[in-house]
Write a protein that holds these residues in place. Sequence first.
Motif, mmCIF file in Angstrom:
data_model
loop_
_atom_site.group_PDB
_atom_site.id
_atom_site.type_symbol
_atom_site.label_atom_id
_atom_site.label_comp_id
_atom_site.label_asym_id
_atom_site.label_seq_id
_atom_site.Cartn_x
_atom_site.Cartn_y
_atom_site.Cartn_z
ATOM 1 N N ASP A 113 37.232 46.281 30.870
ATOM 2 C CA ASP A 113 37.472 46.675 32.263
ATOM 3 C C ASP A 113 36.146 47.053 32.912
ATOM 4 O O ASP A 113 35.100 46.985 32.288
ATOM 5 C CB ASP A 113 38.492 47.822 32.351
ATOM 6 N N TYR A 114 36.262 47.460 34.143
ATOM 7 C CA TYR A 114 35.075 47.792 34.932
ATOM 8 C C TYR A 114 34.016 46.702 34.809
ATOM 9 O O TYR A 114 32.869 46.958 34.528
ATOM 10 C CB TYR A 114 34.461 49.125 34.499
ATOM 11 N N ASN A 115 34.427 45.483 34.981
ATOM 12 C CA ASN A 115 33.494 44.376 34.871
ATOM 13 C C ASN A 115 32.651 44.167 36.108
ATOM 14 O O ASN A 115 31.573 43.615 36.040
ATOM 15 C CB ASN A 115 34.265 43.082 34.631
ATOM 16 N N PRO A 118 31.026 47.979 41.624
ATOM 17 C CA PRO A 118 31.896 48.431 42.714
ATOM 18 C C PRO A 118 31.258 48.290 44.090
ATOM 19 O O PRO A 118 31.959 48.203 45.086
ATOM 20 C CB PRO A 118 32.155 49.907 42.390
ATOM 21 N N THR A 121 30.966 42.879 46.797
ATOM 22 C CA THR A 121 32.217 42.144 46.981
ATOM 23 C C THR A 121 32.362 41.135 45.838
ATOM 24 O O THR A 121 31.434 40.934 45.052
ATOM 25 C CB THR A 121 32.203 41.353 48.303
ATOM 26 N N PHE A 160 36.218 44.013 47.941
ATOM 27 C CA PHE A 160 35.494 44.873 46.990
ATOM 28 C C PHE A 160 36.376 45.084 45.772
ATOM 29 O O PHE A 160 37.597 44.974 45.867
ATOM 30 C CB PHE A 160 35.149 46.210 47.632
ATOM 31 N N ASP A 162 37.541 47.604 44.311
ATOM 32 C CA ASP A 162 38.657 48.551 44.399
ATOM 33 C C ASP A 162 39.739 48.062 45.345
ATOM 34 O O ASP A 162 40.730 48.741 45.567
ATOM 35 C CB ASP A 162 38.160 49.963 44.763
ATOM 36 N N SER A 165 43.413 43.768 42.245
ATOM 37 C CA SER A 165 44.152 44.212 41.066
ATOM 38 C C SER A 165 43.296 43.972 39.827
ATOM 39 O O SER A 165 42.293 43.245 39.893
ATOM 40 C CB SER A 165 45.452 43.425 40.951
ATOM 41 N N GLY A 166 43.715 44.583 38.723
ATOM 42 C CA GLY A 166 42.940 44.434 37.496
ATOM 43 C C GLY A 166 42.821 42.972 37.084
ATOM 44 O O GLY A 166 41.755 42.507 36.678
ATOM 45 N N ALA A 193 43.089 45.925 29.291
ATOM 46 C CA ALA A 193 43.554 46.921 30.247
ATOM 47 C C ALA A 193 44.623 46.348 31.164
ATOM 48 O O ALA A 193 44.931 46.913 32.192
ATOM 49 C CB ALA A 193 42.362 47.433 31.064
ATOM 50 N N ARG B 17 25.152 50.157 49.393
ATOM 51 C CA ARG B 17 26.587 50.396 49.280
ATOM 52 C C ARG B 17 26.862 51.605 48.398
ATOM 53 O O ARG B 17 27.776 52.371 48.671
ATOM 54 C CB ARG B 17 27.259 49.149 48.700
ATOM 55 N N ARG B 21 28.914 54.933 49.175
ATOM 56 C CA ARG B 21 30.068 55.333 48.349
ATOM 57 C C ARG B 21 29.983 56.798 47.943
ATOM 58 O O ARG B 21 30.996 57.474 47.898
ATOM 59 C CB ARG B 21 30.166 54.443 47.113
ATOM 60 N N ARG B 336 27.104 52.607 33.889
ATOM 61 C CA ARG B 336 27.915 51.451 33.508
ATOM 62 C C ARG B 336 27.555 50.262 34.399
ATOM 63 O O ARG B 336 27.400 49.144 33.943
ATOM 64 C CB ARG B 336 29.387 51.835 33.677
ATOM 65 N N GLN B 337 27.402 50.551 35.706
ATOM 66 C CA GLN B 337 27.078 49.508 36.669
ATOM 67 C C GLN B 337 25.719 48.889 36.349
ATOM 68 O O GLN B 337 25.557 47.679 36.368
ATOM 69 C CB GLN B 337 27.065 50.145 38.057
ATOM 70 N N LEU B 340 26.103 46.664 33.473
ATOM 71 C CA LEU B 340 26.686 45.383 33.851
ATOM 72 C C LEU B 340 25.632 44.450 34.423
ATOM 73 O O LEU B 340 25.624 43.254 34.128
ATOM 74 C CB LEU B 340 27.784 45.598 34.895
ATOM 75 N N ARG B 958 41.076 54.640 34.786
ATOM 76 C CA ARG B 958 41.311 53.350 34.141
ATOM 77 C C ARG B 958 41.144 52.296 35.220
ATOM 78 O O ARG B 958 41.151 52.592 36.415
ATOM 79 C CB ARG B 958 42.738 53.278 33.582
ATOM 80 N N ALA B 959 41.041 51.089 34.738
ATOM 81 C CA ALA B 959 40.926 49.999 35.706
ATOM 82 C C ALA B 959 42.193 49.946 36.538
ATOM 83 O O ALA B 959 43.292 50.071 36.023
ATOM 84 C CB ALA B 959 40.744 48.675 35.002
ATOM 85 N N GLU B 960 42.014 49.780 37.839
ATOM 86 C CA GLU B 960 43.178 49.714 38.706
ATOM 87 C C GLU B 960 43.879 48.388 38.459
ATOM 88 O O GLU B 960 43.262 47.330 38.524
ATOM 89 C CB GLU B 960 42.761 49.803 40.176
ATOM 90 N N ALA B 961 45.158 48.472 38.121
ATOM 91 C CA ALA B 961 45.882 47.232 37.817
ATOM 92 C C ALA B 961 46.426 46.633 39.104
ATOM 93 O O ALA B 961 46.610 47.319 40.077
ATOM 94 C CB ALA B 961 47.021 47.511 36.851
#
Lengths: 267, 961
Positions: A113-115, A118, A121, A160, A162, A165-166, A193, B17, B21, B336-337, B340, B958-961
């Motif tokens: 996750d969090y790939n 944020p 876009t 973006f 957020d 969806s996952g 996830a 950005r 944020r 984390r960013q 990545l 957690r990752a937003e599903a």
Amino acid sequence: MPDQSHLPQQPQQPQQPSRIQPVLQLEQLTRVHGSGATEVHALRGVNLSVLPGELVAVMGPSGSGKSTLLTIAGGLDSPTSGRVVVEGTDITRASRKQLATLRRRSIGYVFQDYNLIPALTAAENVSLPRELDGLSARKARVSALAALEEMDLGHLADRFPDEMSGGQQQRVAIARALVGDRRLVLADEPTGALDSETGESVLALLRARCEAGAAGILVTHEPRFAAWADRVVFLRDGSVVDETMRSGAESLLAVGGPDAAGQAGLK
Amino acid sequence: MTGWYHSWLAAIRIARRDAWRSKGRSLLVLSMIALPILGVSAVDVTLRSAELSVADRMDRRLGAADALLTDSGTGGAPIEQNPHLGTPGDDNWHPVGGWDAHHSKPTSEGRADLSKAVPAGTKTLTDTKGHTPLRTQHGLLQTEVRELKATDPLAKGLMVLGEGRFPEKAGEIAATHHFLEAGGLSLGDKVKPRSLDTEFTIVGAYELPDELKLDQINALPGTFLGPLNKSLADQGLSPTGGETNYLVGSGGGEGFTWNMVKEANSKGVAVLSRAVALNPPTDSEVPYYRHNASPDSSNGTAGALAAAATVVGLALLEICLLAGPAFAVGARRSRRQLGLVGANGGDRRHIRAIVLSGGLVIGVAAAVVGTALGIALTLALQPVLEGYLGQRFGAFELRPLELFGIALLAVFTGLMAAIVPAVTASRQPVLASLTGRRGVRKANRVLPAVGLVAVAIGAAVALYGAVASDSFLLVAAGSALAELGVVALTPVLVGLFGRLGGWLPLSPRLALRDAVRNRGRTAPAVAAVLAAVAGTVAVATYTASTDAKQRAEYQEMLPYGVGSATTDEAGGRDVSAMRSAVQANLPLDVLADVQRIVVGDKKCTPYSDDAKCGQYEVYIPKANRCPLHEGGVAGSDPSERFSVEERRALAKDWRCTVEFSGDAPGTAGVTVGDEKILKVLGITDPGVVNAVKQGRAVSFERAHFDKNNTGKVGIKVVTDHKKAEEALAAGREAPGRVTHLPAHLAPEDVKAYGIQLLVPPAAAKEAGFTTVPYGLVFSTSALPSTERSQSLNGAFDKIGLTTAPYIESGYSGSTGIVLLALTVFAGLVTIGAAGIATGLAQADAEPDLKTLTAVGAPPRVRRALSGFQCGTVALMGVVLGSAAGVLPSIGLLLNQRRADEASLQRSVDEGWIGGMSTTEIPIVIPWETLGSLVIAVPVGAALLAALVTRSRGAVARRAEA
């Protein structure tokens, strides 16, 4: 239990595999963390080749060395001994800078996750490797949009992370992993996830990309996701204990379901 | 290379950005950087706007005229003048041959005839100024009276009419807004000068663009000062000095050229000319410059520039130290960013670019916000600023290049602050960033070594400056270097604190260990606190020590609680009113009247050179005079006759060590009064008291008595001013009559607060002197409150006294506010820096806190931990800063001590000072300031941090599903 009809068509067997250059080749890979009393052997002499168009699933219990294998394959970590050859280049001898370049041009990662970054876009996330590589923002965007479009994700381009969806995020991450000329996707529990249905759709995409010519390694501990692979490699305590071709994996699934398959994989 | 450029664009996009944020953190850093930029740009705009062009300045001084002719005061003797007359601080001229030679000539006084200097065929307008007290709603207000026909075309622009109109006939005046406000008056009201029984109606209000705070009234020529001076003369009072200038308008042509100016100069008239100011003559054409160097502004500005650069540099360093950890928090939070980005092929350079872009983005935003607000604020506050500066702006002037430079400073600060976090973040392995694995970050090893060297060199330079050189600069530079060294050494010093941790309870132990193990993030915050506290402590120590010296050197002008008030106007007509005012407003103990001797007319002021008046002084026999001040050739310094050794010896001679200081009333060393004065001043010596009671004079200075002491002192009366002046110019004694009267010599240890010779009224009369009331001395039973003092001053104003009563209230230092402000400043910086460091620590320590909660730690541990983390940083910074601050200030004090001694010695050697001594500067440590910094601030910081910390951790995302 995935509907079998959703499964992709039987892939054409790699034609004359001996002549086709593997995208990734791991030779006698070992990795030892720490030393003395705290010494841990994460990998013990692993050999693995992934051909273009091939998706290989790596399964195994916690601590079996799945993630270590993936990080070494992508040059994020270096092996204690052995060779990692990506598209003909031995990356164990590459400098930090060369490794970074390789990650920009040849290797794509997808994590659990969090790939996505944020602050960017979807399109910007996808174009990031190319922009880092010095391509102008406009050109990078064109190729990113093309990549997204190809995966039916064009409508997400200006969202973006957020606002997605996952599952959408993971699909964008796959698009990023394969943008430009990159042909190797290293996916570490990309569905971990996600709920199972979304997970299936993400894997369907990954599978489709591989069929289009990319090579992929999928680390997972869920057999039903592993069933999307051409080959399943089982790791235990850092060694490959079993290797099954796609048909084998399917038969595992058919016989005992995911749980049975998982246990089988542990053997 | 375009690639470099494109990857930076991507980095800037991410940073921009990200800044958006996390608005809170961005705003904090932005305001830190923008505030000083706001201040500096506001000052720049204000100064540039207030700075008038030569043409503007001429408009304000000359109106529509070409020139202003002024009497040079040389009695018509030719002068040489500066062409830049009218530049503030540069008004100058001198008689041909210089002032000294001029003064030794008998006809040095008198007026020049301005009309003779007016070129033929030009229009003129007289502008006459005098001063007089005017009765207003609140009492009397000392006011400038300007007789000028303000409606004349030549005067256009000199006065800007606000309301009503300018006077058109006798009995009308216009007044400045400031006068009306100060006097509680408005248009239509009538005012009356103190010594003239004529009322004037206020018909208009105006302002002087250059002197907004001046109390001035305007009347038509001849309608105000003429009648006033006549009335003053009738009452036997001296006239108000009215000085007439001529505004000259040639009506075209080249204006008042430099040749015309020189022509006027030959008649003793100084000229302010528009034509000359706009096109100044070359230096060779200016005779004035043969004796005076042409103005050179570069002198001295270099030093000021260096000082300003140092202050700005230190301020920037402080901001970088404060903002740096904020960027580090940002980099840490987005680890984390950054990981990545690394996984997608970003190398160290890209990661650095992203974090640096954070600094760039905030810096640019701060630059825009800071300068924009600075300009807007100046524009909004223009009237207030003009009022504060006392003059109207020439034009609202923006200098784009200067403002751009100031703005650039903000960008630079932002980038500097982000450098260290950027390098740190880029060194982080990608894998560690991705997995969130923590490791102890190793501190840089080179920096402390450099710091140690800097401390050693800096300390050596400062020490050398303190004990072996007179240069203040050496101490300052050495201290600054050493302090920067200490900042660089901070990581090591923080490590030393870790050894204290073993015996502490859980929360503080955890906090200290965490701080010490993560020196990389603790050190910048500690360094920021250190720098702020060191500066504060240095200034506080210096101020406290100087204050102690001033306290020790303070000389009471009168005994504590004793007051005095005098008036020498008009033969003391106001003394009885003054007495009533004092009695009505103060809790009095003893009140004594004081008189003074007057020679000639009773209305003469003590030092008047009016022909009706004479002067007097206590006669000092020749043998008793200090040779450093007496004798020698005319026009030369008497002390030049002696060698340096002789001067040093004479400086200790009793004749030269005489020093009278005090505010006990007396003129020319003589006080006329009875034994009540002794009671007020607390002089109880029986010999003195008895002598005064018996009507004998008392001398407090043995030099008054002749060598073969005959028990008498002399008072010398001089009546012929002209002869006296000639004699003094020739180095002789002024001719006069000495009257002797029997006197008692007070013992040397009796303190007389400035009284040299006390003469009882009867004794004065007996000796043939006329006396008039002079004032009072009084002892109070309690020091008057501020309200009482104000009402007493108000009562004095109403009487029309221009003097205020003096009441001795002992030494009161003015340093309290400064120290308080510094303490508050250092406290705020400390809390800010410690808070930022705590935020950083918390971002790091989240897993620890989860573990703590999991093993059953109560929720308050979380609060306690962040409180202690904050307190630890504050305490370390404050302790190190105090040590780093006390030392340089001691160096500075030692240096100043040496400089004081050297300058005293020099003035003795040159024969300037006879026997004056200075107190050594003591070294006083400001314990109160130190105490509040070392104890109160860390405790406050800790409590604040604990208070704002949630006791329950945030739920993991957690990752937003």
